[in-house]
Design a protein around this motif. Structure first.
Motif, mmCIF file in Angstrom:
data_model
loop_
_atom_site.group_PDB
_atom_site.id
_atom_site.type_symbol
_atom_site.label_atom_id
_atom_site.label_comp_id
_atom_site.label_asym_id
_atom_site.label_seq_id
_atom_site.Cartn_x
_atom_site.Cartn_y
_atom_site.Cartn_z
ATOM 1 N N THR A 7 29.917 68.643 65.617
ATOM 2 C CA THR A 7 29.503 68.890 64.230
ATOM 3 C C THR A 7 28.016 69.214 64.153
ATOM 4 O OG1 THR A 7 31.236 67.429 63.377
ATOM 5 C CG2 THR A 7 29.393 67.928 61.908
ATOM 6 N N ARG A 8 27.206 68.421 64.837
ATOM 7 C CA ARG A 8 25.756 68.678 64.845
ATOM 8 C C ARG A 8 25.452 70.017 65.516
ATOM 9 N NH1 ARG A 8 21.187 65.562 64.279
ATOM 10 N NH2 ARG A 8 19.322 66.281 65.398
ATOM 11 N N ASP A 20 24.701 77.496 63.477
ATOM 12 C CA ASP A 20 24.795 78.292 62.246
ATOM 13 C C ASP A 20 23.407 78.641 61.710
ATOM 14 O OD1 ASP A 20 27.483 77.995 62.568
ATOM 15 O OD2 ASP A 20 27.818 76.757 60.789
ATOM 16 N N ARG A 21 22.470 77.709 61.799
ATOM 17 C CA ARG A 21 21.115 78.004 61.323
ATOM 18 C C ARG A 21 20.429 79.023 62.231
ATOM 19 N NH1 ARG A 21 21.231 72.333 60.032
ATOM 20 N NH2 ARG A 21 20.239 71.821 62.033
ATOM 21 N N ARG A 42 32.426 79.098 58.425
ATOM 22 C CA ARG A 42 31.037 78.845 58.804
ATOM 23 C C ARG A 42 30.125 79.965 58.317
ATOM 24 N NH1 ARG A 42 31.197 77.232 65.132
ATOM 25 N NH2 ARG A 42 28.920 77.206 64.770
ATOM 26 N N HIS A 72 27.340 72.642 65.636
ATOM 27 C CA HIS A 72 27.695 73.728 64.715
ATOM 28 C C HIS A 72 26.568 73.983 63.717
ATOM 29 C CE1 HIS A 72 32.387 73.718 65.130
ATOM 30 N NE2 HIS A 72 31.763 74.059 66.245
ATOM 31 N N SER A 73 25.984 72.924 63.202
ATOM 32 C CA SER A 73 24.907 73.085 62.222
ATOM 33 C C SER A 73 23.717 73.820 62.830
ATOM 34 C CB SER A 73 24.463 71.710 61.705
ATOM 35 O OG SER A 73 25.520 71.072 61.008
ATOM 36 N N ARG A 75 16.463 70.189 67.752
ATOM 37 C CA ARG A 75 17.513 69.367 67.141
ATOM 38 C C ARG A 75 18.781 69.329 67.979
ATOM 39 N NH1 ARG A 75 17.631 71.063 60.718
ATOM 40 N NH2 ARG A 75 15.428 70.666 60.248
ATOM 41 N N THR A 106 25.553 83.051 53.598
ATOM 42 C CA THR A 106 24.271 83.232 54.283
ATOM 43 C C THR A 106 24.128 84.691 54.716
ATOM 44 O OG1 THR A 106 25.029 82.880 56.564
ATOM 45 C CG2 THR A 106 24.601 80.908 55.218
ATOM 46 N N GLU A 155 14.938 74.643 65.775
ATOM 47 C CA GLU A 155 16.357 74.281 65.809
ATOM 48 C C GLU A 155 16.766 73.743 67.171
ATOM 49 O OE1 GLU A 155 18.339 73.933 63.411
ATOM 50 O OE2 GLU A 155 17.066 74.830 61.869
#
Length: 400
Positions: free
Chosen positions: A381-382, A388-389, A334, A384-385, A41, A338, A38
């Motif tokens: 936005t990216r 969150d992962r 968010r 946050h993704s 990224r 999960t 992650e």
């Protein structure tokens, strides 16, 4: 036969659920692989630190000692200092004192002073309580004015970045005496609050002869009534869950007024720094909210704070002040559905090109995990993704 079939069906369902639960749990090596993936990224100007607070084991780190802009993750420093210094049950008192005396007919001969105690939540109900108490004390008329006293704080209304001038990102106008966040159509926040109290008094049948304004409470004034803010444990929750800049900056000035040299941002920040130094945490802090890009801290420093607070008696109040993944505040939308939902509490931080997330998770294996992710020069936005992962993977941790 039917009951036997039903029993078999229940066993099948139980087995499926058990397999699903087991699939959620991951070991430390798997967690490290996932988090490393992650972070590739994420923006190159990003850092993360993850620590098991039960074992004291570092689970993952990447650029954990590089200082970055934390944005509103900064509020963790302000609110932890406020909770530790004031205590969870402490309140901020707004009081009314009288300069003069009450005559036998119930007329107060002199002015009433509404003295601000730095309560950022002061509202009309509080003023109505004060008016009721003044009426119960026998006052039927005020032969003077109602004056607002905001001398607990300095007169700067805004943020560090605006040099104390009004800042629209603040969400309020700073003062030791604010009603409705200090927004006033005419005059200062203190004058507005005093005028509203005079109006409420008249509504209670207590005549006020003079014109409302601003004034300093005389040293020999008589204390007549007061109202308390919510306790500090609630004030920090009201600050952290929605990430309220106005409350955070008011808290830091209160720290300066109560435990420092003055009711200023600089004095309050000095108190926060001194508190953090006792933990071995040394960030660069200039404000209480994280609005300024001049603030700097590292992921390791943030996790060190979280770890220290976790082992304090007031841990429940502090961690309870954070938003719940998938449920409340700035992370209510968010990580829904999960393993992080309901297991993780966190503080977000967002500015243009800055996104941060820090908090604690009770992982599926029962471990308490603290984490901090600070991402600069990043698309929000990216970011946050990725955050969150990572948080979801942390929530799935089940030991070595």
């Amino acid at each position: 036969m039917r009951s036997r079939s039903f029993a078999v069906a229940l066993l099948v369902i139980a087995a499926v659920l058990a397999l699903a639960g087991g699939a959620q749990a991951i070991s430390a090596p798997t967690l490290q692989v996932k988090l490393a993936h992650e972070m590739r990224r994420a923006s190159a100007f990003s850092g993360v630190y993850v620590r098991d607070l039960d074992s004291g084991r570092t689970l993952f780190e990447s650029k954990a000692d590089v200082a970055r802009v934390p944005a509103s993750v900064e509020k963790l420093y302000t609110t932890s200092a406020a909770l530790l210094r004031f205590g969870p049950d402490a309140t901020l008192k707004t009081s009314v004192a009288g300069g003069g005396f009450m005559d036998p007919d119930g007329v107060w001969r002199g002015n009433l002073y509404l003295h601000g105690g730095g309560d950022p939540t002061l509202n009309r109900d509080d003023l109505e309580q004060i008016a009721s108490d003044l009426g119960a004390a026998g006052i039927v008329r005020v032969d003077g004015s109602v004056l607002g006293d905001e001398t607990r704080f300095d007169a700067l209304r805004g943020s560090y970045d605006t040099g104390g001038a009004y800042d629209s990102d603040m969400g309020g106008v700073l003062s030791a005496l604010t009603l409705a966040r200090g927004f006033a159509k005419h005059g200062t926040p203190a004058s507005q609050a005093a005028g509203q109290l005079a109006k409420v008094l008249r509504g209670e049948g207590i005549r006020v002869e003079g014109r409302s304004g601003v004034g300093t409470t005389p040293p020999d004034a008589t204390q007549l009534a007061s109202v308390d803010s919510p306790p500090m444990r609630d004030l920090i929750r009201l600050t952290n869950v929605p990430s309220d800049n106005f409350l955070a900056e008011t808290l830091v000035k209160n720290l300066g007024a109560e435990f420092g040299d003055a009711g200023t941002t600089a004095a309050g920040v000095a108190v926060v720094r001194a508190t953090l130094t006792s933990f071995g945490v040394h960030p660069r802090i200039v404000d209480g909210s994280g609005l300024s890009r001049a603030d700097r801290t590292t992921p390791r420093q943030v996790v060190r704070l979280l770890e220290t607070m976790h082992h304090q008696e007031i841990a429940g109040s502090f961690e309870g002040s954070l938003a719940v993944a998938g449920r409340t505040g700035t992370i209510r939308k968010r990580m829904r559905g999960t393993p992080a939902q309901d297991r993780c509490r966190a503080k977000t931080g967002t500015l243009i090109g800055v996104s941060s997330l820090a908090g604690v998770c009770t992982a599926v294996g029962g471990h308490t995990i603290a984490f901090a992710m600070l991402m600069n020069r990043a698309g929000v936005t990216r970011a946050h993704s990725v955050q969150d992962r990572i948080t979801t993977a942390i929530a799935r941790y089940d030991g070595p």
